[in-house]
Design an enzyme around this catalytic site. Structure first.
Site, PDB file in Angstrom:
ATOM      1  N   HIS A 112       0.728  -1.259   0.061  1.00 12.47           N
ATOM      2  CA  HIS A 112       0.177   0.123   0.192  1.00 12.47           C
ATOM      3  C   HIS A 112       0.895   1.054   0.044  1.00 12.47           C
ATOM      4  O   HIS A 112       0.235   2.434  -0.065  1.00 12.47           O
ATOM      5  CB  HIS A 112      -1.086  -0.022   1.179  1.00 12.47           C
ATOM      6  CG  HIS A 112      -0.690   0.397   2.375  1.00 12.47           C
ATOM      7  ND1 HIS A 112      -0.691   1.751   3.210  1.00 12.47           N
ATOM      8  CD2 HIS A 112       0.317  -0.328   3.607  1.00 12.47           C
ATOM      9  CE1 HIS A 112       0.048   1.707   4.022  1.00 12.47           C
ATOM     10  NE2 HIS A 112       0.437   0.622   4.448  1.00 12.47           N
ATOM     11  N   CYS A 134       0.978  18.065  19.253  1.00 12.30           N
ATOM     12  CA  CYS A 134      -0.515  18.109  19.229  1.00 12.30           C
ATOM     13  C   CYS A 134      -1.232  17.239  18.338  1.00 12.30           C
ATOM     14  O   CYS A 134      -2.349  16.953  18.469  1.00 12.30           O
ATOM     15  CB  CYS A 134      -0.800  19.564  19.000  1.00 12.30           C
ATOM     16  SG  CYS A 134      -0.332  20.550  20.506  1.00 12.30           S
TER      17      CYS A 134
END
Lengths: 134, 407
Positions: B205, B331
């Site tokens: 992939h 974050c």
């Protein structure tokens, strides 16, 4: 991360973004956070002689939640008294923006920014009073 | 020219299945359903023929013999099989392994597992360009070193590692050498003929094939590479990987490998490189204080990993939400730690928080690149306007001189 519509709105259309003269007697400036932690918030409050917050401005380096938290907090305190701002707690911000648990610290930072700005304002007022007496 | 949103520029995470790959796979989901291990009827023969063609195609991409290809469920399994299987088989000779600090988690966590089994692992640092130093590798070798694993190219910064030199050293010392080639295959020329190595991990992939299938090259020359299986059962894949072969997936992997080779040879990859180069040049013209993470010269042709100083990575990703990229910012991760790869390069934590990875691909268009250049320029300016750090820098304040309160 999936964020609430309210948070996205504050991020995309931040309220009260900008700066005021940090040397002015009636402007309190709070700078909190650290670049190494990934967020730094600057909050400025313009306070009149009656103790009312006439204007609030912010600048934030940080994630979307940090930006939205600072934007929201300027809205919350604008037009309010210093006493009101003093008692503002991070929970109110976190709830309003529906912050995910890993982003709660952004609301804590916003609360810290208010406290730091008010402390700066008081320091300036005290210095001004001392100068007047001398 | 208009572009269709959203735009995909995260081709290090995964790639879109190429229509040629899909076309090759479909018959094996629609009619040809036999088990490749059924040796006594035509259903089984048809499946087996397809599997063996896939094996040839993968071998051809690697410059290997089809007999050296073991099919797996993907590169995570390939890495596990190579490292756990290779180390466990050789443990009578020694229990020391060498790898690098910037490997994929599939390699690092396999090494951590071996540490629990009594192996010792040396995690080599990299230089500020993101490359392993040959002298460091040489110095790490011990009499009991049995296995080394170094990636062909890094998934975050796209930096190409000196695997040929390291492979030669391993051969000299009789150390099994595994290469996680997932990010490099189809993007840069690679052949087991020119790179001395014993095992190579392949993922479908990451090269425009389907998810859920990969391969491990296991060398058969002298001395023959022996590994212990990690999955037990019917003894498929010469005992190295049991489990009924996923015929349609293997057909997809095979075709993906064939097309990847063709694209390398026909200049398809050069087109991607030209777009990437243009993007970096234009962004630098438009914006000050951009920092490229990792070597420019030794880099995959489709990768840009840029720190946009004073602009936090997650905020940046939200600002360009119609463009799929990724960030090394804390974050964006569940752990709230910035990228371990960028940290290993010695990138400042501050800058690590501002990094964005762009991964261009086979289906990226010039119009998309233009759109992204304009959007990124615009949004970086917007976020810098909002950044107190940027404001301080404009005022001539040295941010490093401030005593920040860590929180």
């Amino acid at each position: 991360m999936a964020y609430s519509d309210k948070l996205l709105d504050h991020y995309e259309n931040p309220r009260n973004m900008g700066s005021m003269d940090k040397n002015a007697d009636d402007v309190g400036t709070g700078l909190v956070g650290a670049p190494a932690c990934g967020d730094v918030m600057k909050l400025q409050l313009l306070i009149n002689d009656d103790g009312i917050i006439e204007d609030a401005k912010f600048k934030t380096f940080g994630c979307g939640s940090a930006i939205a938290s600072s934007s929201l907090v300027t809205e919350m305190v604008k037009g309010k008294s210093v006493e009101f701002a003093e008692q503002l707690e991070n929970g109110a911000i976190a709830q309003e923006l529906a912050l995910p648990p890993v982003k709660i610290h952004c609301s804590v930072l916003a609360e810290d920014a208010i406290k730091a700005a008010l402390a700066d304002y008081r320091r300036k007022q005290a210095a001004k009073a001392a100068a007047n007496q001398a | 020219m208009t572009v269709k949103l959203p735009i995909y520029m995260d081709n290090h995470a995964t790639t879109q299945v190429d229509p040629r790959v899909l076309d090759a796979m479909l018959p094996y989901l629609q009619g040809v359903f036999g088990n490749a291990a059924s040796r006594n009827h035509s259903f089984g023969w048809a499946a087996r023929e397809a599997v063996e063609r896939g094996r040839e195609q993968v071998a051809d991409l690697l410059g290997a013999s089809p007999k050296e290809i073991v099919f797996t469920s993907g590169a995570t399994e390939s890495d596990n099989l190579a490292i756990l299987g290779g180390a466990r088989f050789s443990q009578k000779k020694g229990k020391h392994i060498i790898t690098t600090a910037i490997e994929h988690k599939a390699v690092l966590d396999s090494c951590h597992q071996l540490e629990k089994e009594g192996f010792e692992v040396t995690y080599l640092p990299v230089d500020d360009q993101g490359r392993v130093r040959i002298e460091d590798f040489q110095a790490a070798i011990r009499p009991d070193t049995v296995l080394a694993s170094v990636m062909l190219a890094n998934n975050e910064i796209g930096v190409i590692e000196p695997v040929a030199e390291i492979g030669a050293i391993c051969r000299e010392h009789g150390i099994l050498f595994h290469i996680d080639a997932v990010q490099g295959l189809g993007r840069i020329p690679f052949s087991v003929q020119s790179v001395p190595c014993d095992m190579v991990s392949v993922s479908a992939h990451k090269m425009y094939g389907p998810k859920g299938v990969g391969a491990l090259y296991v060398r058969r020359g002298r001395p023959r590479v022996r590994i212990e299986p990690i999955i037990h059962g019917g003894g498929h894949e010469r005992g190295m990987r049991s489990g009924t072969l996923a015929v349609h997936q293997i057909v997809g992997l095979g075709m993906a490998a064939q097309v990847a080779k063709e694209e390398l040879e026909s200049g398809g990859v050069d087109r991607i490189r030209a777009m990437r180069d243009r993007m970096w040049a234009r962004l630098q013209e438009n914006l000050p204080e951009l920092y490229l993470n990792g070597s420019w010269e030794q880099r995959l042709p489709n990768n840009l990993n840029i720190s946009f100083a004073y602009v936090e990575g997650e905020a940046m990703m939200m600002a360009i939400k119609d463009v799929a990229v990724s960030s090394g910012s804390a974050c964006t991760s569940a752990s709230l730690e910035p990228s371990y790869v960028l940290r290993a390069l010695g990138v400042d934590v501050e800058l690590a928080h501002t990094s964005i990875r762009f991964g261009l691909g086979r289906f990226t268009t010039d119009a998309e690149v233009d759109y992204v250049i304009d959007l990124v320029t615009d949004k970086v300016r917007w976020l810098r306007d909002m950044s107190p750090l940027w404001e301080m820098v404009q005022e001539g304040i040295d941010i490093k001189s401030i005593e920040w309160a860590a929180h």
